[in-house]
Enzyme design. Sequence first.
Site, short mmCIF file in Angstrom:
data_model
loop_
_atom_site.label_atom_id
_atom_site.label_comp_id
_atom_site.label_asym_id
_atom_site.label_seq_id
_atom_site.Cartn_x
_atom_site.Cartn_y
_atom_site.Cartn_z
N SER A 30 0.81 -1.22 0.00
CA SER A 30 0.00 0.00 0.00
C SER A 30 0.84 1.27 0.00
CB SER A 30 -0.96 0.02 1.20
OG SER A 30 -1.80 -1.12 1.18
N ARG A 31 2.07 1.15 -0.49
CA ARG A 31 3.01 2.28 -0.56
C ARG A 31 3.32 2.86 0.82
NH1 ARG A 31 4.21 3.58 -5.52
NH2 ARG A 31 5.09 5.60 -4.91
N LEU A 32 3.15 2.06 1.86
CA LEU A 32 3.47 2.50 3.23
C LEU A 32 4.91 2.08 3.53
CD1 LEU A 32 0.11 1.59 4.96
CD2 LEU A 32 0.88 3.83 4.14
#
Length: 203
Positions: free
Chosen positions: A178-180
């Site tokens: 989640s692009r975290l």
Amino acid sequence: METAYRTAPHAEPFRRFGEWMERVVAAQVKEPTAMSLATADERGRPSNRMVLLKGFDERGFVFYTNLESRKGRELAANPHAALCLFWQPLELQVRIEGAVESVTADEADEYYNSRARGSRIGAWASSQSRPLASYDELMQRVHDYEARFAEGDIPRPPHWSGFRVVPERIEFWQGRASRLHERERFEKDASQPDVWRVQNLYP
């Protein structure tokens, strides 16, 4: 307000870089030492290209080049650089920024003498980054230098050496879902040269 930071000993980011490099090599990532090198000229105009990391320790990160190339001329005028290594299969990235210094003549000689014969001839034959009338011209220069050095050792050209990027900032990036992503920045503490200030960053 600046977020809180912790401190780490001087060796810490270099130890971590070595561990990551070991993971990358073990995973058989192609060209594990390939890195982008960003320089800027005397007016601050940037340029970027790929080079190969040829060594690192607590002094910094080393690469070699023709000193008369564009990057060599830019580093002579503005001795600062940024490096980026990205190992996509493992979702790992390291960014390095700092001042640049020349390696010693002994270091340059040792690495130059470890290169294949063709690469050593190429260092003489190529006027790197200069205009070339045709590829045939380059091949003729290679032929001429092969004849010149047909017997004995091929000395290191006076215009060929290496640079060491002495890091002032090193960032480790780990890709996550989640692009975290995880980002951790090590920054030299000007008041304590043997200590890094370490902060986590938002992705």
